[in-house]
Motif scaffolding. Structure first.
Motif, PDB file in Angstrom:
ATOM      1  N   ARG A  55       0.814  -1.332   0.027  1.00 25.81           N
ATOM      2  CA  ARG A  55      -0.119  -0.024   0.085  1.00 25.81           C
ATOM      3  C   ARG A  55       0.796   1.295   0.026  1.00 25.81           C
ATOM      4  NH1 ARG A  55      -3.845   2.688  -1.843  1.00 25.81           N
ATOM      5  NH2 ARG A  55      -4.905   4.289  -0.444  1.00 25.81           N
ATOM      6  N   ALA A  56       2.049   1.268   0.644  1.00 25.48           N
ATOM      7  CA  ALA A  56       2.845   2.385   0.657  1.00 25.48           C
ATOM      8  C   ALA A  56       3.217   2.778  -0.438  1.00 25.48           C
ATOM      9  CB  ALA A  56       4.243   2.072   1.906  1.00 25.48           C
ATOM     10  N   THR A  57       3.740   1.412  -1.361  1.00 28.38           N
ATOM     11  CA  THR A  57       4.221   1.897  -2.705  1.00 28.38           C
ATOM     12  C   THR A  57       3.244   2.290  -3.735  1.00 28.38           C
ATOM     13  OG1 THR A  57       5.711  -0.186  -2.478  1.00 28.38           O
ATOM     14  CG2 THR A  57       5.314   0.409  -4.636  1.00 28.38           C
ATOM     15  N   GLU A  58       1.813   1.769  -3.310  1.00 27.28           N
ATOM     16  CA  GLU A  58       0.828   2.269  -4.313  1.00 27.28           C
ATOM     17  C   GLU A  58       0.715   3.802  -4.095  1.00 27.28           C
ATOM     18  OE1 GLU A  58      -2.645   0.125  -3.195  1.00 27.28           O
ATOM     19  OE2 GLU A  58      -2.036  -1.709  -4.381  1.00 27.28           O
ATOM     20  N   ILE A  59       0.603   4.253  -2.639  1.00 27.29           N
ATOM     21  CA  ILE A  59       0.541   5.730  -2.444  1.00 27.29           C
ATOM     22  C   ILE A  59       1.489   6.451  -3.183  1.00 27.29           C
ATOM     23  CG2 ILE A  59       0.315   7.254  -0.415  1.00 27.29           C
ATOM     24  CD1 ILE A  59      -0.885   5.059   1.175  1.00 27.29           C
ATOM     25  N   ALA A  60       2.825   5.969  -2.938  1.00 31.27           N
ATOM     26  CA  ALA A  60       3.861   6.959  -3.458  1.00 31.27           C
ATOM     27  C   ALA A  60       3.522   7.138  -4.862  1.00 31.27           C
ATOM     28  CB  ALA A  60       5.208   6.252  -3.356  1.00 31.27           C
ATOM     29  N   ALA A  61       3.096   5.921  -5.688  1.00 28.05           N
ATOM     30  CA  ALA A  61       2.872   6.020  -7.236  1.00 28.05           C
ATOM     31  C   ALA A  61       1.744   6.797  -7.444  1.00 28.05           C
ATOM     32  CB  ALA A  61       3.156   4.721  -7.571  1.00 28.05           C
ATOM     33  N   GLY A  62       0.927   7.083  -6.453  1.00 31.85           N
ATOM     34  CA  GLY A  62      -0.454   7.698  -6.711  1.00 31.85           C
ATOM     35  C   GLY A  62      -0.339   9.108  -7.329  1.00 31.85           C
ATOM     36  N   ASP A  63      -1.608   9.649  -8.071  1.00 35.82           N
ATOM     37  CA  ASP A  63      -1.743  11.107  -8.666  1.00 35.82           C
ATOM     38  C   ASP A  63      -2.096  11.712  -7.505  1.00 35.82           C
ATOM     39  OD1 ASP A  63      -1.781  12.984 -10.162  1.00 35.82           O
ATOM     40  OD2 ASP A  63      -3.481  12.457 -11.188  1.00 35.82           O
ATOM     41  N   TRP A  64      -1.425  12.144  -6.439  1.00 32.98           N
ATOM     42  CA  TRP A  64      -1.907  13.156  -5.455  1.00 32.98           C
ATOM     43  C   TRP A  64      -1.470  14.280  -5.194  1.00 32.98           C
ATOM     44  CZ3 TRP A  64       2.325  14.063  -2.203  1.00 32.98           C
ATOM     45  CH2 TRP A  64       3.291  13.068  -2.291  1.00 32.98           C
ATOM     46  N   ALA A  65      -0.368  14.640  -6.321  1.00 32.60           N
ATOM     47  CA  ALA A  65       0.061  16.221  -6.128  1.00 32.60           C
ATOM     48  C   ALA A  65       0.172  16.523  -7.750  1.00 32.60           C
ATOM     49  CB  ALA A  65       1.343  16.203  -5.337  1.00 32.60           C
ATOM     50  N   SER A  66       0.573  17.805  -7.968  1.00 38.28           N
ATOM     51  CA  SER A  66       0.995  18.115  -9.079  1.00 38.28           C
ATOM     52  C   SER A  66       2.378  17.411  -9.684  1.00 38.28           C
ATOM     53  CB  SER A  66       0.915  19.629  -9.369  1.00 38.28           C
ATOM     54  OG  SER A  66       2.253  20.128  -8.535  1.00 38.28           O
ATOM     55  N   ALA A  67       2.709  17.338 -10.841  1.00 38.86           N
ATOM     56  CA  ALA A  67       3.837  16.530 -11.536  1.00 38.86           C
ATOM     57  C   ALA A  67       5.203  17.429 -10.641  1.00 38.86           C
ATOM     58  CB  ALA A  67       3.793  16.720 -12.768  1.00 38.86           C
ATOM     59  N   ALA A  68       5.065  18.583 -10.691  1.00 41.30           N
ATOM     60  CA  ALA A  68       6.349  19.450 -10.288  1.00 41.30           C
ATOM     61  C   ALA A  68       6.460  19.199  -8.666  1.00 41.30           C
ATOM     62  CB  ALA A  68       6.130  20.746 -10.611  1.00 41.30           C
ATOM     63  N   THR A  69       5.409  19.274  -7.890  1.00 40.25           N
ATOM     64  CA  THR A  69       5.275  19.017  -6.508  1.00 40.25           C
ATOM     65  C   THR A  69       5.875  17.552  -6.196  1.00 40.25           C
ATOM     66  OG1 THR A  69       3.654  20.630  -6.085  1.00 40.25           O
ATOM     67  CG2 THR A  69       4.000  19.181  -4.517  1.00 40.25           C
ATOM     68  N   LYS A  70       5.218  16.521  -6.950  1.00 36.05           N
ATOM     69  CA  LYS A  70       5.380  15.213  -6.634  1.00 36.05           C
ATOM     70  C   LYS A  70       7.163  15.161  -6.684  1.00 36.05           C
ATOM     71  CE  LYS A  70       3.837  10.669  -7.354  1.00 36.05           C
ATOM     72  NZ  LYS A  70       2.869   9.774  -8.099  1.00 36.05           N
ATOM     73  N   LYS A  71       7.525  15.684  -7.948  1.00 34.97           N
ATOM     74  CA  LYS A  71       9.020  15.360  -8.027  1.00 34.97           C
ATOM     75  C   LYS A  71       9.537  16.036  -6.922  1.00 34.97           C
ATOM     76  CE  LYS A  71      12.587  16.215 -11.645  1.00 34.97           C
ATOM     77  NZ  LYS A  71      13.000  16.846 -12.756  1.00 34.97           N
ATOM     78  N   ALA A  72       9.508  17.239  -6.582  1.00 33.23           N
ATOM     79  CA  ALA A  72      10.200  17.661  -5.268  1.00 33.23           C
ATOM     80  C   ALA A  72       9.930  16.810  -4.121  1.00 33.23           C
ATOM     81  CB  ALA A  72       9.822  19.157  -5.143  1.00 33.23           C
ATOM     82  N   ILE A  73       9.055  16.286  -3.993  1.00 31.53           N
ATOM     83  CA  ILE A  73       8.931  15.422  -2.768  1.00 31.53           C
ATOM     84  C   ILE A  73       9.561  14.195  -2.992  1.00 31.53           C
ATOM     85  CG2 ILE A  73       6.930  13.986  -1.588  1.00 31.53           C
ATOM     86  CD1 ILE A  73       4.900  16.436  -2.128  1.00 31.53           C
ATOM     87  N   GLU A  74       9.424  13.647  -4.179  1.00 28.29           N
ATOM     88  CA  GLU A  74      10.357  12.362  -4.207  1.00 28.29           C
ATOM     89  C   GLU A  74      11.512  12.437  -4.220  1.00 28.29           C
ATOM     90  OE1 GLU A  74       8.689  11.077  -8.093  1.00 28.29           O
ATOM     91  OE2 GLU A  74       7.124  10.130  -7.267  1.00 28.29           O
ATOM     92  N   GLU A  75      12.250  13.462  -4.404  1.00 27.68           N
ATOM     93  CA  GLU A  75      13.589  13.649  -4.881  1.00 27.68           C
ATOM     94  C   GLU A  75      13.901  13.895  -3.133  1.00 27.68           C
ATOM     95  OE1 GLU A  75      16.028  13.686  -6.945  1.00 27.68           O
ATOM     96  OE2 GLU A  75      15.004  13.679  -8.838  1.00 27.68           O
ATOM     97  N   THR A  76      13.311  14.520  -2.297  1.00 25.05           N
ATOM     98  CA  THR A  76      13.559  14.953  -0.873  1.00 25.05           C
ATOM     99  C   THR A  76      13.534  13.832  -0.135  1.00 25.05           C
ATOM    100  OG1 THR A  76      12.475  17.263  -1.052  1.00 25.05           O
ATOM    101  CG2 THR A  76      12.928  16.114   0.808  1.00 25.05           C
TER     102      THR A  76
END
Length: 225
Positions: free
Chosen positions: A183-204
């Protein structure tokens, strides 16, 4: 009381009911630095462009810890990777976040000495029980992990952060390991933020994971050598 930040929630989750940090240092330091960057990304203040953190809106958020970090990133002439900012922003951050929670009355500060020699500072809640805000944060995450639907952005970010610092294994022991992982993997891959925001979050989050892994490895080597 002002709404809690991700850094506030991470501190509450990291400290047990006796006011002791169960995550350890410097893992908490790096986790809090990551939380600050995640909050700024969710507030549309920063993005990651060409693997570098850039300020897209220098307008203060009104939260001291966040605005200090935003000002520091804004003032830097060099574009740095998220992992470079983790170490820079981590310095002194736990004390500042904890002091803020003490000022708000969410926690209290207790200082004593272990064996009458070694100084110790603990941060239990004023009632001695789990703070209401911590219970709410934990419940949000459990609900997200047990559901199959979309997850609110801040909850998804907090889940990713606790996973990055290894706190998820302490928080969700009652959940089946496979369910937690899937489920944690599903949530991480989900569409819950804008592309730019999600990229910043993933990198962080990746930067926090690297920093904590390096710190843990270094501690093991030091202990065994």
């Amino acid at each position: 009381m002002a709404p809690l930040t991700l850094a506030d929630e991470l501190v509450l989750l990291a400290y047990d009911d006796t006011g002791v940090n169960r995550l350890g240092r410097p893992n908490l330091d790096y986790g809090l630095a990551g939380a600050v960057l995640l909050e700024l990304a969710l507030a549309s203040r920063v993005e990651v462009v060409d693997d570098r953190l850039v300020v897209t809106d220098p307008t203060p958020t009104g939260r001291r810890v966040l605005d200090d970090a935003l000002a520091e990133v804004t003032a830097d002439d060099k574009r740095r990777r998220p992992k470079d900012w983790i170490g820079r922003l981590a310095k002194g951050l736990p004390d500042r976040v904890l002091s803020g929670l003490v000022d708000e009355g969410v926690l209290r500060r207790e200082s004593d000495r272990v064996l009458l020699v070694f100084p110790r500072t603990r941060y239990p809640s004023p009632t001695g029980a789990e703070p209401v805000a911590e219970t709410a944060a934990r419940q949000r995450m459990v609900d997200a992990l047990l559901s199959d639907g979309p997850v609110e952005a801040r909850t998804a970010a907090l889940l990713g952060l606790t996973r990055a610092v290894g706190l998820d294994r302490k928080l969700f022991r009652e959940l089946p390991k496979e369910r937690l992982k899937t489920r944690a993997t599903e949530i991480a891959a989900g569409d819950w933020a804008s592309a730019a925001t999600k990229k910043a979050i993933e990198e962080t989050q990746a930067a926090v994971m690297v920093a904590t892994t390096v710190a843990t490895t270094a501690a093991i080597i030091t202990t065994t050598s």
